[in-house]
Design an enzyme around this catalytic site. Structure first.
Site, PDB file in Angstrom:
ATOM      1  N   HIS A  87      17.140  88.171  -6.746  1.00 32.53           N
ATOM      2  CA  HIS A  87      17.401  87.983  -8.174  1.00 32.53           C
ATOM      3  C   HIS A  87      18.665  88.702  -8.634  1.00 32.53           C
ATOM      4  O   HIS A  87      19.275  88.308  -9.629  1.00 32.53           O
ATOM      5  CB  HIS A  87      16.194  88.434  -8.989  1.00 32.53           C
ATOM      6  CG  HIS A  87      15.072  87.456  -8.975  1.00 32.53           C
ATOM      7  ND1 HIS A  87      14.220  87.270 -10.034  1.00 32.53           N
ATOM      8  CD2 HIS A  87      14.652  86.579  -8.023  1.00 32.53           C
ATOM      9  CE1 HIS A  87      13.331  86.334  -9.743  1.00 32.53           C
ATOM     10  NE2 HIS A  87      13.568  85.907  -8.517  1.00 32.53           N
ATOM     11  N   HIS A 250      10.115  82.189   0.426  1.00 32.56           N
ATOM     12  CA  HIS A 250       8.701  82.005   0.132  1.00 32.56           C
ATOM     13  C   HIS A 250       7.820  82.158   1.362  1.00 32.56           C
ATOM     14  O   HIS A 250       6.603  81.978   1.271  1.00 32.56           O
ATOM     15  CB  HIS A 250       8.479  80.650  -0.526  1.00 32.56           C
ATOM     16  CG  HIS A 250       9.075  80.554  -1.899  1.00 32.56           C
ATOM     17  ND1 HIS A 250       9.019  79.416  -2.679  1.00 32.56           N
ATOM     18  CD2 HIS A 250       9.750  81.467  -2.644  1.00 32.56           C
ATOM     19  CE1 HIS A 250       9.638  79.631  -3.827  1.00 32.56           C
ATOM     20  NE2 HIS A 250      10.095  80.873  -3.825  1.00 32.56           N
TER      21      HIS A 250
END
Length: 726
Positions: A87, A250
């Protein structure tokens, strides 16, 4: 003041009273150092003093030591640190080079309080002991990214490498436009064709890329794939890199939505009470942490091995059918239709507990989109290809905003240079000395090239630089290559004349040398601009020497990514009085774009002002003589400012020319039109602050200072990309 009158708690700025006033704060930020370190502090030297292996060992110790105040999922903070690094880096966008991990701006508003960064404040607090130990030798910006890399390695992944060199910022980027919305998690940023407007990269205010529930909260995988492709492409990722990043990221960890965040989660750090000491998102659901954590509002892991690198994410996604439903947090997510046939994951805090894996709409999008599906099926069938694709995409993600590899530091910098790093060849010649440079300047000035052509070409080459991601600039002479050679703002026909002349001078000079010295086209372009300025200053009666540092090289066409360099094209260039058709996509006035462009060049208000005035006086404008408020463009004088501020002229709006508003300056005595100009010009007379600077240069005793300041600012722009000089 009466007892009933509250004492004011804050000062109001002029912009609070007049919101339409031009915001010069980004340029003020460029003019000062906001950090606590001394001017002579050299972060590169400090970083190289680190015991790098010990730093990594310290990070792994933090990662595997769960803390009661924020317990680690599965006993390992690795997935949390991967999300933190992702992020931080993922805010990068190719459109203006802003965002990314450099500066460590995730620890500052607004990024520290974005909804997509919920609970990453805990990740950074977990890292504080490491930061505290190494102090200024290890920036937060480097530490955040390195923590993500070490997290991957600690869970069995082979990373491609790591480079340090990101210096910390100590205040938010005043020039970053994150979107027009007034509320977080809203999306007023698309045109009628569902394309992102302007320079934005994320599809939702306060998110890094796209809404994981689906566009506008709808669990529509096909629409989600469209948004993913658009957003990731603006962050420099192609389909293969995008699929690898989503699938690789993920593979680890879980998402947190034990209950509805609207019901239980408190304010973000920027709005939290003072006693929370900079932490936000306090939850009153259960313990508020561990298995009770609420972050995104989506709940569950992707696979049964959330702290191990493998292909289980791909196996789950491709080998099972998934259906949309609203999870315990009230958000849209996907569950396996055949839940009894999928391997359960442990719960975050109890290895003996069981939890069924889930998928996001953005995961199912990879399966429903034909192009993405082909890629992830390849990854499933060839785990080594998956590992290599994710390792290189991850390396690109966390380094894309750092610029050329000569800025990279540390023992884990890969030997390979990627095309996205804008590689330049090694210099295989000795750069010219002062005598040779003087000879070349004479040859340039003796050619048929005009002052305007020489200055325009040097400016066109150097002004592509962006301090945001350290791309562009004159080094490499990529102005002679596509796409820059054909940009409208560069006036291709005129540019061709200049470049062909330079090529002849370069060839003749290099063939005549027997001492191993040579000149590159990149050096000639800058040297020609310098020579023209010195000549023009001499015409005004000033003897100036524009500094010149040789050593630039010429980029190779096959190592220049044409599509990537297209992102450096500005929709407008106020320094050259140019507005292109693409400028209509931007919800801003021309003068606001000029400030933005000056910010990307790391200029101060004064430097922007003097450069515009000098370039106008030298006639270095696009196409015509708008804004050239002088009759003598061969002389570097202060005519632009003198005539702009002369009350003998009255300005009136004269209409539109394409995307440009034209103004005419009438001679009050004769009524005749004396000048034409644009908003780029008139702002230096209408804005009170810019006018104060223009008045200095327009004064009878201000011309010499104008010339000196112009030379200094010009030299600054010409050397912005010379990292080898630092």
């Amino acid at each position: 003041m009466t007892e009933d009158t509250p004492f004011p708690t804050q000062n109001r700025s002029p912009k609070d009273w007049w919101p339409e006033m031009l915001d010069l704060a980004p340029l003020d930020q460029n003019a000062r150092d906001s950090g606590p370190y001394d001017d002579d502090f050299d972060y590169a030297e400090a970083f190289e003093e680190l015991d790098f292996e010990q730093v990594k060992a310290d990070l792994e110790e933090v990662m595997t030591s769960s803390q009661d105040w924020w317990p680690a999922d599965y006993g390992h903070y690795g997935p949390l640190f991967i999300r933190m690094a992702w992020h931080a880096a993922g805010t990068y966008r190719t459109t203006d080079g802003r965002g990314g991990a450099s500066g460590g701006t995730q620890r500052l508003p607004p990024l520290d309080s974005w909804p997509d960064n919920a609970n990453l404040d805990k990740a950074r607090r977990l890292l504080w002991p490491v930061k505290q130990k190494y102090g200024k030798n290890l920036s937060w910006a480097d530490l955040i990214v390195l923590a993500g890399n070490v997290a991957l390695e600690s869970m069995g992944f082979e990373t491609f490498g790591f480079a340090g060199g990101r210096e910390d910022e100590f205040e938010p980027d005043a020039g970053a436009d994150w979107g027009p919305e007034n509320e977080m998690e809203s999306w007023d940023r698309f045109d009628e064709d569902d394309d992102l407007l302007g320079q934005l990269g994320a599809t939702v205010m306060g998110l890094i890329y796209v809404n994981p529930e689906g566009p506008e909260g709808e669990p529509d995988p096909e629409w989600s794939a469209q948004r993913i492709r658009q957003s990731f492409s603006r962050m420099a990722m192609n389909d293969r890199e995008t699929a690898a990043l989503i699938a690789g990221g993920h593979t680890f960890g879980k998402v947190h939505g034990a209950d509805d965040p609207d019901e239980h989660v408190g304010p973000e750090p920027a709005a939290a009470p003072i006693e929370d000491m900079g932490l936000g998102w306090e939850s009153d659901y259960g313990s508020g942490m561990g298995d009770d954590t609420i972050t995104s509002g989506i709940e569950g892991p992707w696979n049964s091995t959330p702290t191990m690198w493998d292909t289980s994410y791909l196996d789950n996604l491709l080998n099972h059918e998934w259906e949309a439903h609203q999870g315990p947090g009230g958000a849209w997510q996907w569950r396996p239709v055949d839940a009894d046939e999928i391997e359960d994951a442990p719960t975050a805090q109890d290895p003996e507990g069981e939890q069924t894996p889930m998928m996001l709409t953005t995961d199912v999008a990879l399966k429903k989109d034909d192009d993405y599906r082909e890629i992830i099926e390849e990854f499933q069938n060839d785990p080594r290809a998956f590992l290599e694709a994710f390792s290189k995409a991850w390396y690109k993600l966390i380094h894309r905003d750092m610029g050329p590899p000569e800025r990279f530091l540390g023992p884990e910098v890969p030997e390979e240079t990627m095309i996205w790093q804008d590689p330049l060849p090694d210099r295989d010649f000795e750069p010219v000395g002062e005598d040779a440079a003087a000879q070349l300047k004479d040859e340039i000035l003796d050619s048929d090239l005009t002052t305007q052509q020489l200055v325009k070409t040097a400016w066109a080459a150097a002004s592509t630089f962006r301090v945001s991601d350290k791309r562009g600039g004159a080094n490499g002479a990529r102005i002679r290559l596509e796409p820059q050679r054909s940009w409208e703002v560069n006036e291709p026909d005129q540019l061709e004349t200049v470049l062909s002349t330079y090529e002849e001078i370069k060839a003749e000079f290099n063939e005549s040398r027997s001492d191993g010295t040579a000149v590159s086209l990149a050096d000639l372009i800058v040297l020609g601009g310098n020579a023209a300025i010195e000549e023009a200053a001499s015409e005004a009666g000033y003897d100036v020497d524009v500094p010149f540092e040789p050593g630039r090289v010429d980029a190779e066409e096959e190592r220049t990514d044409e599509e990537s360099f297209e992102a450096l094209k500005q929709p407008a260039d106020g320094f050259r009085n140019y507005v292109g058709e693409a400028f209509a996509e931007f919800d801003r006035k021309p003068e606001e774009h000029l400030v933005d462009q000056a910010d990307l060049l790391d200029l101060s208000v004064e430097e922007m002002t003097v450069l515009v005035g000098g370039l106008r006086t030298l006639g270095a404008t696009h196409g015509d003589d708008r804004g050239v408020l002088t009759d003598d463009t061969e002389t570097l004088d202060n005519d632009f400012f003198v005539n702009l501020l002369d009350m003998g002229y009255e300005w009136e709006e004269a209409g539109e020319d394409g995307a440009t508003t034209v103004y005419e300056g009438y001679d009050r005595d004769t009524g005749e039109v004396a000048w034409e100009a644009t908003r780029f010009d008139l702002i230096f007379g209408s804005n009170s602050r810019l006018r104060t600077i223009a008045e200095v240069y327009a004064s009878e005793d201000g011309e010499e200072e104008f010339v000196e300041d112009f030379v200094d600012a010009w030299h600054t722009v010409m050397t912005l990309d010379r990292f080898d000089l630092e």
